[in-house]
Design a protein around this motif. Structure first.
Motif, PDB file in Angstrom:
ATOM      1  N   LEU A  12       0.836  -1.199   0.000  1.00  0.00           N
ATOM      2  CA  LEU A  12       0.000   0.000   0.000  1.00  0.00           C
ATOM      3  C   LEU A  12       0.872   1.251   0.000  1.00  0.00           C
ATOM      4  O   LEU A  12       0.563   2.223  -0.693  1.00  0.00           O
ATOM      5  CB  LEU A  12      -0.952   0.010   1.193  1.00  0.00           C
ATOM      6  N   ALA A  13       1.966   1.228   0.737  1.00  0.00           N
ATOM      7  CA  ALA A  13       2.877   2.380   0.756  1.00  0.00           C
ATOM      8  C   ALA A  13       3.443   2.627  -0.643  1.00  0.00           C
ATOM      9  O   ALA A  13       3.602   3.776  -1.052  1.00  0.00           O
ATOM     10  CB  ALA A  13       4.002   2.162   1.761  1.00  0.00           C
ATOM     11  N   LYS A  14       3.714   1.553  -1.372  1.00  0.00           N
ATOM     12  CA  LYS A  14       4.190   1.700  -2.756  1.00  0.00           C
ATOM     13  C   LYS A  14       3.134   2.397  -3.605  1.00  0.00           C
ATOM     14  O   LYS A  14       3.439   3.272  -4.400  1.00  0.00           O
ATOM     15  CB  LYS A  14       4.487   0.335  -3.376  1.00  0.00           C
ATOM     16  N   ARG A  42      -8.087   5.584  -7.740  1.00  0.00           N
ATOM     17  CA  ARG A  42      -6.736   5.442  -8.297  1.00  0.00           C
ATOM     18  C   ARG A  42      -5.802   4.742  -7.309  1.00  0.00           C
ATOM     19  O   ARG A  42      -4.974   3.919  -7.702  1.00  0.00           O
ATOM     20  CB  ARG A  42      -6.169   6.805  -8.702  1.00  0.00           C
ATOM     21  N   LEU A  43      -5.935   5.050  -6.009  1.00  0.00           N
ATOM     22  CA  LEU A  43      -5.110   4.403  -4.994  1.00  0.00           C
ATOM     23  C   LEU A  43      -5.386   2.902  -4.949  1.00  0.00           C
ATOM     24  O   LEU A  43      -4.458   2.083  -4.932  1.00  0.00           O
ATOM     25  CB  LEU A  43      -5.366   5.027  -3.619  1.00  0.00           C
ATOM     26  N   LEU A  44      -6.652   2.528  -4.953  1.00  0.00           N
ATOM     27  CA  LEU A  44      -7.016   1.116  -4.924  1.00  0.00           C
ATOM     28  C   LEU A  44      -6.511   0.386  -6.167  1.00  0.00           C
ATOM     29  O   LEU A  44      -6.007  -0.741  -6.075  1.00  0.00           O
ATOM     30  CB  LEU A  44      -8.535   0.970  -4.777  1.00  0.00           C
ATOM     31  N   GLN A  45      -6.622   1.025  -7.323  1.00  0.00           N
ATOM     32  CA  GLN A  45      -6.147   0.396  -8.552  1.00  0.00           C
ATOM     33  C   GLN A  45      -4.628   0.247  -8.546  1.00  0.00           C
ATOM     34  O   GLN A  45      -4.100  -0.780  -8.971  1.00  0.00           O
ATOM     35  CB  GLN A  45      -6.618   1.194  -9.768  1.00  0.00           C
ATOM     36  N   ALA A  46      -3.912   1.262  -8.042  1.00  0.00           N
ATOM     37  CA  ALA A  46      -2.449   1.183  -7.956  1.00  0.00           C
ATOM     38  C   ALA A  46      -2.042   0.092  -6.962  1.00  0.00           C
ATOM     39  O   ALA A  46      -1.068  -0.645  -7.193  1.00  0.00           O
ATOM     40  CB  ALA A  46      -1.866   2.531  -7.541  1.00  0.00           C
ATOM     41  N   ALA A  50       0.167  -3.215  -7.853  1.00  0.00           N
ATOM     42  CA  ALA A  50       1.407  -3.547  -7.140  1.00  0.00           C
ATOM     43  C   ALA A  50       1.358  -4.968  -6.592  1.00  0.00           C
ATOM     44  O   ALA A  50       2.357  -5.701  -6.643  1.00  0.00           O
ATOM     45  CB  ALA A  50       1.649  -2.544  -6.017  1.00  0.00           C
ATOM     46  N   ILE A  51       0.211  -5.383  -6.090  1.00  0.00           N
ATOM     47  CA  ILE A  51       0.063  -6.754  -5.582  1.00  0.00           C
ATOM     48  C   ILE A  51       0.216  -7.756  -6.721  1.00  0.00           C
ATOM     49  O   ILE A  51       0.922  -8.767  -6.591  1.00  0.00           O
ATOM     50  CB  ILE A  51      -1.302  -6.936  -4.887  1.00  0.00           C
ATOM     51  N   ALA A  97      -9.630  -9.251  -3.479  1.00  0.00           N
ATOM     52  CA  ALA A  97     -11.101  -9.317  -3.454  1.00  0.00           C
ATOM     53  C   ALA A  97     -11.660  -8.132  -2.666  1.00  0.00           C
ATOM     54  O   ALA A  97     -12.678  -7.540  -3.062  1.00  0.00           O
ATOM     55  CB  ALA A  97     -11.561 -10.635  -2.849  1.00  0.00           C
ATOM     56  N   LYS A  98     -11.004  -7.753  -1.576  1.00  0.00           N
ATOM     57  CA  LYS A  98     -11.456  -6.607  -0.785  1.00  0.00           C
ATOM     58  C   LYS A  98     -11.254  -5.301  -1.552  1.00  0.00           C
ATOM     59  O   LYS A  98     -12.082  -4.396  -1.468  1.00  0.00           O
ATOM     60  CB  LYS A  98     -10.729  -6.557   0.557  1.00  0.00           C
ATOM     61  N   ILE A  99     -10.174  -5.209  -2.291  1.00  0.00           N
ATOM     62  CA  ILE A  99      -9.922  -4.016  -3.114  1.00  0.00           C
ATOM     63  C   ILE A  99     -11.002  -3.900  -4.188  1.00  0.00           C
ATOM     64  O   ILE A  99     -11.567  -2.823  -4.405  1.00  0.00           O
ATOM     65  CB  ILE A  99      -8.510  -4.059  -3.727  1.00  0.00           C
ATOM     66  N   ASP A 100     -11.298  -5.013  -4.854  1.00  0.00           N
ATOM     67  CA  ASP A 100     -12.355  -5.007  -5.874  1.00  0.00           C
ATOM     68  C   ASP A 100     -13.693  -4.600  -5.271  1.00  0.00           C
ATOM     69  O   ASP A 100     -14.470  -3.861  -5.888  1.00  0.00           O
ATOM     70  CB  ASP A 100     -12.466  -6.381  -6.544  1.00  0.00           C
ATOM     71  N   SER A 101     -13.966  -5.065  -4.067  1.00  0.00           N
ATOM     72  CA  SER A 101     -15.206  -4.706  -3.377  1.00  0.00           C
ATOM     73  C   SER A 101     -15.244  -3.201  -3.081  1.00  0.00           C
ATOM     74  O   SER A 101     -16.282  -2.559  -3.228  1.00  0.00           O
ATOM     75  CB  SER A 101     -15.324  -5.514  -2.084  1.00  0.00           C
ATOM     76  N   ALA A 102     -14.109  -2.645  -2.669  1.00  0.00           N
ATOM     77  CA  ALA A 102     -14.047  -1.206  -2.387  1.00  0.00           C
ATOM     78  C   ALA A 102     -14.279  -0.393  -3.662  1.00  0.00           C
ATOM     79  O   ALA A 102     -14.994   0.613  -3.638  1.00  0.00           O
ATOM     80  CB  ALA A 102     -12.704  -0.842  -1.760  1.00  0.00           C
TER      81      ALA A 102
END
Length: 152
Positions: A12-14, A42-46, A50-51, A97-102
């Motif tokens: 996330l820091a990245k 944009r943060l969630l997509q980045a 990165a993951i 999955a949590k990022i996609d949900s967000a």
């Protein structure tokens, strides 16, 4: 054998560094305004990118072949490292999955509001944990209930 670098631990820091210099949400604006929603999208997509990049590196190392350490202690150490790496990747798979949900909640206009109380989660919490679905208070109550039921 890839090692778990400190930089890989906080992906996330990245993602936040990738957005550095851009807009950062402020308490002085309307809560969940369009610029704030765009920032979090944009943060969630980045973060997800990165993951996935990190996971691709792990997959590439796995495809390079089995561990062939001649010394049994070295082999055991390498296998332990791989086990840790694979557990980390499994946690990250669940995180995706949590990022996609967000991202879905952003699109549906539900992002930033507690799924229990409906109150604003708060910018500070969302900046620290963009996938948060509950206010701090609701999360603490949830964890207390979970602990009580686990102790029974």
């Amino acid at each position: 054998m890839p090692s778990i670098l400190a930089d890989d631990i906080d992906i996330l820091a990245k993602a936040k560094r990738a957005l550095a210099g851009d807009y950062v949400p402020s308490e002085n604006e309307d809560y969940m305004s369009e610029p704030q929603l765009d920032y979090f999208r944009r943060l969630l997509q980045a973060w997800k990118r990165a993951i996935l990049d990190s996971s691709a590196d792990t997959l590439q190392h796995l495809q390079e072949g089995p561990i062939r350490e001649p010394d049994l202690n070295d082999r055991a150490s390498s296998e332990t490292d791989w086990g840790i790496e694979l557990r980390t990747r499994d946690r990250q798979r669940k995180l995706i999955a949590k990022i996609d949900s967000a991202v879905r909640r952003i699109e549906e206009g539900e992002y930033g509001y507690c799924e229990v109380t409906g109150e604003p989660i708060g910018l500070g919490r969302l900046i620290a944990r963009p996938i948060a679905t509950m206010t701090v208070e609701a999360q603490q109550a949830h964890e207390r209930r979970e602990k009580v039921s686990r102790d029974d």
